[in-house]
Write a protein that holds these residues in place. Sequence first.
Motif, PDB file in Angstrom:
ATOM      1  N   ALA A  28       0.782  -1.239   0.000  1.00 43.14           N
ATOM      2  CA  ALA A  28       0.000   0.000   0.000  1.00 43.14           C
ATOM      3  C   ALA A  28       0.811   1.284   0.000  1.00 43.14           C
ATOM      4  N   PRO A  29       1.921   1.411   0.738  1.00 38.57           N
ATOM      5  CA  PRO A  29       2.595   2.713   0.765  1.00 38.57           C
ATOM      6  C   PRO A  29       3.116   3.172  -0.588  1.00 38.57           C
ATOM      7  N   ARG A  30       3.221   2.271  -1.550  1.00 40.20           N
ATOM      8  CA  ARG A  30       3.676   2.674  -2.884  1.00 40.20           C
ATOM      9  C   ARG A  30       2.616   3.490  -3.613  1.00 40.20           C
ATOM     10  N   VAL A  31       1.389   3.393  -3.169  1.00 40.27           N
ATOM     11  CA  VAL A  31       0.287   4.139  -3.770  1.00 40.27           C
ATOM     12  C   VAL A  31      -0.069   5.264  -2.814  1.00 40.27           C
ATOM     13  N   VAL A  32      -0.049   6.475  -3.293  1.00 39.65           N
ATOM     14  CA  VAL A  32      -0.342   7.609  -2.422  1.00 39.65           C
ATOM     15  C   VAL A  32      -1.744   8.114  -2.691  1.00 39.65           C
ATOM     16  N   LEU A  33      -2.237   8.888  -1.749  1.00 35.54           N
ATOM     17  CA  LEU A  33      -3.542   9.499  -1.944  1.00 35.54           C
ATOM     18  C   LEU A  33      -3.493  10.372  -3.193  1.00 35.54           C
ATOM     19  N   PRO A  34      -4.559  10.410  -3.958  1.00 35.30           N
ATOM     20  CA  PRO A  34      -4.536  11.112  -5.242  1.00 35.30           C
ATOM     21  C   PRO A  34      -4.089  12.563  -5.170  1.00 35.30           C
ATOM     22  N   THR A  35      -4.432  13.283  -4.113  1.00 39.19           N
ATOM     23  CA  THR A  35      -4.099  14.705  -4.082  1.00 39.19           C
ATOM     24  C   THR A  35      -2.821  15.003  -3.300  1.00 39.19           C
ATOM     25  N   LEU A  36      -2.168  13.996  -2.765  1.00 41.14           N
ATOM     26  CA  LEU A  36      -0.909  14.212  -2.039  1.00 41.14           C
ATOM     27  C   LEU A  36       0.227  14.169  -3.051  1.00 41.14           C
ATOM     28  N   ARG A  37       0.606  15.360  -3.551  1.00 39.87           N
ATOM     29  CA  ARG A  37       1.611  15.441  -4.598  1.00 39.87           C
ATOM     30  C   ARG A  37       2.951  15.993  -4.103  1.00 39.87           C
ATOM     31  N   HIS A  38       2.938  16.648  -2.979  1.00 33.42           N
ATOM     32  CA  HIS A  38       4.152  17.221  -2.404  1.00 33.42           C
ATOM     33  C   HIS A  38       4.317  16.672  -0.995  1.00 33.42           C
ATOM     34  N   HIS A  39       5.517  16.774  -0.492  1.00 36.47           N
ATOM     35  CA  HIS A  39       5.831  16.302   0.852  1.00 36.47           C
ATOM     36  C   HIS A  39       5.505  14.811   0.996  1.00 36.47           C
ATOM     37  N   LEU A  40       5.993  14.054   0.025  1.00 33.69           N
ATOM     38  CA  LEU A  40       5.827  12.599   0.030  1.00 33.69           C
ATOM     39  C   LEU A  40       6.983  11.949   0.780  1.00 33.69           C
ATOM     40  N   PRO A  41       6.764  10.741   1.295  1.00 30.00           N
ATOM     41  CA  PRO A  41       7.847  10.065   2.006  1.00 30.00           C
ATOM     42  C   PRO A  41       8.869   9.465   1.045  1.00 30.00           C
ATOM     43  N   VAL A  42      10.113   9.472   1.489  1.00 26.31           N
ATOM     44  CA  VAL A  42      11.184   8.772   0.785  1.00 26.31           C
ATOM     45  C   VAL A  42      11.541   7.586   1.676  1.00 26.31           C
ATOM     46  N   VAL A  43      11.361   6.395   1.143  1.00 25.45           N
ATOM     47  CA  VAL A  43      11.671   5.195   1.921  1.00 25.45           C
ATOM     48  C   VAL A  43      13.016   4.644   1.467  1.00 25.45           C
ATOM     49  N   PRO A  44      13.745   3.992   2.309  1.00 22.29           N
ATOM     50  CA  PRO A  44      13.353   3.415   3.598  1.00 22.29           C
ATOM     51  C   PRO A  44      13.637   4.300   4.801  1.00 22.29           C
ATOM     52  N   ASP A  45      14.133   5.532   4.604  1.00 21.29           N
ATOM     53  CA  ASP A  45      14.445   6.344   5.791  1.00 21.29           C
ATOM     54  C   ASP A  45      13.255   7.168   6.282  1.00 21.29           C
ATOM     55  N   TRP A  46      12.154   7.197   5.531  1.00 17.38           N
ATOM     56  CA  TRP A  46      10.920   7.867   5.926  1.00 17.38           C
ATOM     57  C   TRP A  46      11.153   9.329   6.275  1.00 17.38           C
ATOM     58  N   ARG A  47      11.794  10.021   5.323  1.00 12.98           N
ATOM     59  CA  ARG A  47      11.964  11.468   5.412  1.00 12.98           C
ATOM     60  C   ARG A  47      11.169  12.085   4.272  1.00 12.98           C
ATOM     61  N   CYS A  48      10.786  13.332   4.448  1.00 12.34           N
ATOM     62  CA  CYS A  48      10.015  14.045   3.431  1.00 12.34           C
ATOM     63  C   CYS A  48      10.897  14.362   2.235  1.00 12.34           C
ATOM     64  N   ARG A  49      10.357  14.115   1.062  1.00 13.69           N
ATOM     65  CA  ARG A  49      11.064  14.389  -0.186  1.00 13.69           C
ATOM     66  C   ARG A  49      11.343  15.876  -0.365  1.00 13.69           C
ATOM     67  N   GLU A  67      -7.605  15.899   4.128  1.00 14.64           N
ATOM     68  CA  GLU A  67      -8.164  14.713   3.460  1.00 14.64           C
ATOM     69  C   GLU A  67      -8.987  13.882   4.441  1.00 14.64           C
ATOM     70  N   HIS A  68      -8.547  13.858   5.691  1.00 17.21           N
ATOM     71  CA  HIS A  68      -9.207  13.051   6.717  1.00 17.21           C
ATOM     72  C   HIS A  68     -10.639  13.503   6.947  1.00 17.21           C
ATOM     73  N   LEU A  69     -10.922  14.779   6.723  1.00 14.22           N
ATOM     74  CA  LEU A  69     -12.277  15.286   6.915  1.00 14.22           C
ATOM     75  C   LEU A  69     -13.270  14.617   5.981  1.00 14.22           C
ATOM     76  N   THR A  70     -12.840  14.321   4.756  1.00 10.54           N
ATOM     77  CA  THR A  70     -13.751  13.730   3.779  1.00 10.54           C
ATOM     78  C   THR A  70     -13.565  12.230   3.595  1.00 10.54           C
ATOM     79  N   ALA A  71     -12.384  11.711   3.929  1.00  7.36           N
ATOM     80  CA  ALA A  71     -12.112  10.279   3.732  1.00  7.36           C
ATOM     81  C   ALA A  71     -11.286   9.731   4.899  1.00  7.36           C
ATOM     82  N   PRO A  72     -11.850   9.722   6.106  1.00  7.13           N
ATOM     83  CA  PRO A  72     -11.062   9.312   7.265  1.00  7.13           C
ATOM     84  C   PRO A  72     -10.536   7.880   7.174  1.00  7.13           C
ATOM     85  N   ALA A  73     -11.336   6.966   6.667  1.00  6.49           N
ATOM     86  CA  ALA A  73     -10.884   5.567   6.586  1.00  6.49           C
ATOM     87  C   ALA A  73      -9.726   5.426   5.602  1.00  6.49           C
TER      88      ALA A  73
END
Length: 122
Positions: A28-49, A67-73
Amino acid sequence: MSHHDPQHKAAKAAEPLSERLLERLRRAPRVVLPTLRHHLPVVPDWRCRDCAQPWPCPSSQDHLRHEHLTAPATVFQYLAACYTRALTDLPAAAGSTLHERFLGWLPRRQPHNRTPERRYGQ
């Protein structure tokens, strides 16, 4: 064995639910939320790009909180999948610290405060 094969489906159904869920979370982490285009994680160190802070950084938290307001799950599942993967990628970090980092900042749902009388109009 094809994924359309009844034996394949039966074998898949026989797998423990936790194994199937873990496999989905691993991918799942390879797929990001559709509108999350900036400040994505860089793995495996889990720092912001974008800002190099530990992810989720404040900017990604702001976005994900919105995003949580409209799609919390969806947001919760995404972050839970990231948390699960981070547990493997960052073995030196304490699990409770990672849990707080990935999930602890999410807004909590307020429990329904209805007594049976109020629920049924009595």
